[in-house]
Structure formats: structure tokens, C-alpha cells
Scaffold this motif. Structure first.
Motif, PDB file in Angstrom:
ATOM      1  N   UNK A   1       0.850  -1.170   0.000  1.00  0.00           N
ATOM      2  CA  UNK A   1       0.000   0.000   0.000  1.00  0.00           C
ATOM      3  C   UNK A   1       0.893   1.231   0.000  1.00  0.00           C
ATOM      4  N   UNK A   2       0.731   2.099  -0.964  1.00  0.00           N
ATOM      5  CA  UNK A   2       1.556   3.302  -1.056  1.00  0.00           C
ATOM      6  C   UNK A   2       0.974   4.386  -0.158  1.00  0.00           C
ATOM      7  N   UNK A   8       7.987  14.386   0.794  1.00  0.00           N
ATOM      8  CA  UNK A   8       7.235  14.373  -0.447  1.00  0.00           C
ATOM      9  C   UNK A   8       7.364  13.096  -1.244  1.00  0.00           C
ATOM     10  N   UNK A   9       8.077  12.095  -0.733  1.00  0.00           N
ATOM     11  CA  UNK A   9       8.225  10.828  -1.436  1.00  0.00           C
ATOM     12  C   UNK A   9       7.092   9.888  -1.097  1.00  0.00           C
ATOM     13  N   UNK A  10       7.206   8.672  -1.583  1.00  0.00           N
ATOM     14  CA  UNK A  10       6.214   7.649  -1.284  1.00  0.00           C
ATOM     15  C   UNK A  10       6.900   6.481  -0.604  1.00  0.00           C
ATOM     16  N   UNK A  11       6.091   5.644   0.033  1.00  0.00           N
ATOM     17  CA  UNK A  11       6.625   4.472   0.718  1.00  0.00           C
ATOM     18  C   UNK A  11       5.636   3.330   0.578  1.00  0.00           C
ATOM     19  N   UNK A  12       6.156   2.121   0.680  1.00  0.00           N
ATOM     20  CA  UNK A  12       5.342   0.911   0.647  1.00  0.00           C
ATOM     21  C   UNK A  12       5.546   0.202   1.976  1.00  0.00           C
ATOM     22  N   UNK A  13       4.459  -0.214   2.587  1.00  0.00           N
ATOM     23  CA  UNK A  13       4.526  -0.949   3.839  1.00  0.00           C
ATOM     24  C   UNK A  13       4.372  -2.435   3.526  1.00  0.00           C
ATOM     25  N   UNK A  14       5.343  -3.242   3.986  1.00  0.00           N
ATOM     26  CA  UNK A  14       5.350  -4.679   3.721  1.00  0.00           C
ATOM     27  C   UNK A  14       5.163  -5.417   5.036  1.00  0.00           C
ATOM     28  N   UNK A  15       4.187  -6.330   5.061  1.00  0.00           N
ATOM     29  CA  UNK A  15       3.979  -7.179   6.234  1.00  0.00           C
ATOM     30  C   UNK A  15       4.780  -8.457   6.027  1.00  0.00           C
ATOM     31  N   UNK A  16       5.802  -8.658   6.847  1.00  0.00           N
ATOM     32  CA  UNK A  16       6.690  -9.814   6.718  1.00  0.00           C
ATOM     33  C   UNK A  16       6.036 -11.049   7.342  1.00  0.00           C
ATOM     34  N   UNK A  17       6.501 -12.249   6.981  1.00  0.00           N
ATOM     35  CA  UNK A  17       5.933 -13.480   7.533  1.00  0.00           C
ATOM     36  C   UNK A  17       6.016 -13.573   9.058  1.00  0.00           C
ATOM     37  N   UNK A  32       9.726  -3.681  -8.017  1.00  0.00           N
ATOM     38  CA  UNK A  32       9.185  -4.433  -6.894  1.00  0.00           C
ATOM     39  C   UNK A  32      10.189  -5.423  -6.314  1.00  0.00           C
ATOM     40  N   UNK A  33      11.046  -5.962  -7.136  1.00  0.00           N
ATOM     41  CA  UNK A  33      12.075  -6.877  -6.641  1.00  0.00           C
ATOM     42  C   UNK A  33      12.972  -6.174  -5.629  1.00  0.00           C
ATOM     43  N   UNK A  34      13.235  -4.891  -5.818  1.00  0.00           N
ATOM     44  CA  UNK A  34      14.041  -4.132  -4.861  1.00  0.00           C
ATOM     45  C   UNK A  34      13.333  -4.037  -3.515  1.00  0.00           C
ATOM     46  N   UNK A  35      12.012  -3.877  -3.548  1.00  0.00           N
ATOM     47  CA  UNK A  35      11.229  -3.808  -2.308  1.00  0.00           C
ATOM     48  C   UNK A  35      11.326  -5.141  -1.574  1.00  0.00           C
ATOM     49  N   UNK A  49      12.840 -17.199  -1.365  1.00  0.00           N
ATOM     50  CA  UNK A  49      11.806 -18.024  -0.747  1.00  0.00           C
ATOM     51  C   UNK A  49      10.489 -17.288  -0.536  1.00  0.00           C
ATOM     52  N   UNK A  50      10.398 -15.998  -0.949  1.00  0.00           N
ATOM     53  CA  UNK A  50       9.217 -15.200  -0.666  1.00  0.00           C
ATOM     54  C   UNK A  50       8.721 -14.462  -1.908  1.00  0.00           C
ATOM     55  N   UNK A  51       7.460 -14.063  -1.857  1.00  0.00           N
ATOM     56  CA  UNK A  51       6.814 -13.293  -2.915  1.00  0.00           C
ATOM     57  C   UNK A  51       6.116 -12.093  -2.298  1.00  0.00           C
ATOM     58  N   UNK A  52       5.856 -11.081  -3.117  1.00  0.00           N
ATOM     59  CA  UNK A  52       5.023  -9.961  -2.696  1.00  0.00           C
ATOM     60  C   UNK A  52       3.607 -10.228  -3.174  1.00  0.00           C
ATOM     61  N   UNK A  53       2.630  -9.945  -2.313  1.00  0.00           N
ATOM     62  CA  UNK A  53       1.231 -10.137  -2.665  1.00  0.00           C
ATOM     63  C   UNK A  53       0.447  -8.891  -2.279  1.00  0.00           C
ATOM     64  N   UNK A  54      -0.515  -8.542  -3.105  1.00  0.00           N
ATOM     65  CA  UNK A  54      -1.435  -7.434  -2.802  1.00  0.00           C
ATOM     66  C   UNK A  54      -2.697  -8.029  -2.216  1.00  0.00           C
ATOM     67  N   UNK A  55      -3.128  -7.584  -1.032  1.00  0.00           N
ATOM     68  CA  UNK A  55      -4.306  -8.181  -0.407  1.00  0.00           C
ATOM     69  C   UNK A  55      -5.590  -7.973  -1.224  1.00  0.00           C
TER      70      UNK A  55
END
Length: 58
Positions: A1-2, A8-17, A32-35, A49-55
Motif C-alpha cells: 500500500x503506497x 514528499x516521497x512515497x513508501x510501501x509498507x510490507x507485512x513480513x511473515x 518491486x524486486x528491490x522492495x 523463498x518469498x513473494x510480494x502479494x497485494x491483499x
């Protein structure tokens, strides 16, 4: 979620396992690979071993 971040930049919040959230500053050219790699590096996970997923896109 941005979401707006300081400066003034943007950020993405990642919920880790492990249940922890990690915020990654992004730009329009951020891949996205950098994230994924940044989050895994900070949480000591192997990014292969992990992937990014959008809820909302599941």
C-alpha cells in the motif's frame, strides 16, 4: 500500500511473515524486486523463498 512519506516521497509498507511491518521508500522507478530484497535483507530472510502479494488482488 503506497502512502506519502516525509520529504514528499512515497513508501510501501510490507507485512513480513514474522508479523513485522517494514516500510520501504520508493520512487516511480523502484522495481518491486528491490522492495522484496530490501525487506528480506532487513528481516534476515532469503528473498528467493518469498513473494510480494497485494491483499486486494488475491
Amino acid at each position: 500500500m503506497a502512502a506519502p512519506a516525509g520529504g514528499g516521497g512515497s513508501a510501501v509498507s510490507v507485512l513480513a511473515p514474522n508479523g513485522r511491518r517494514h516500510t520501504v521508500k520508493v520512487t516511480p522507478s523502484t522495481v518491486l524486486l528491490q522492495v522484496l530484497e530490501d525487506t528480506c535483507r532487513r528481516q534476515d530472510f532469503n528473498p528467493c523463498e518469498y513473494d510480494l502479494k497485494c491483499p486486494w488482488a488475491v
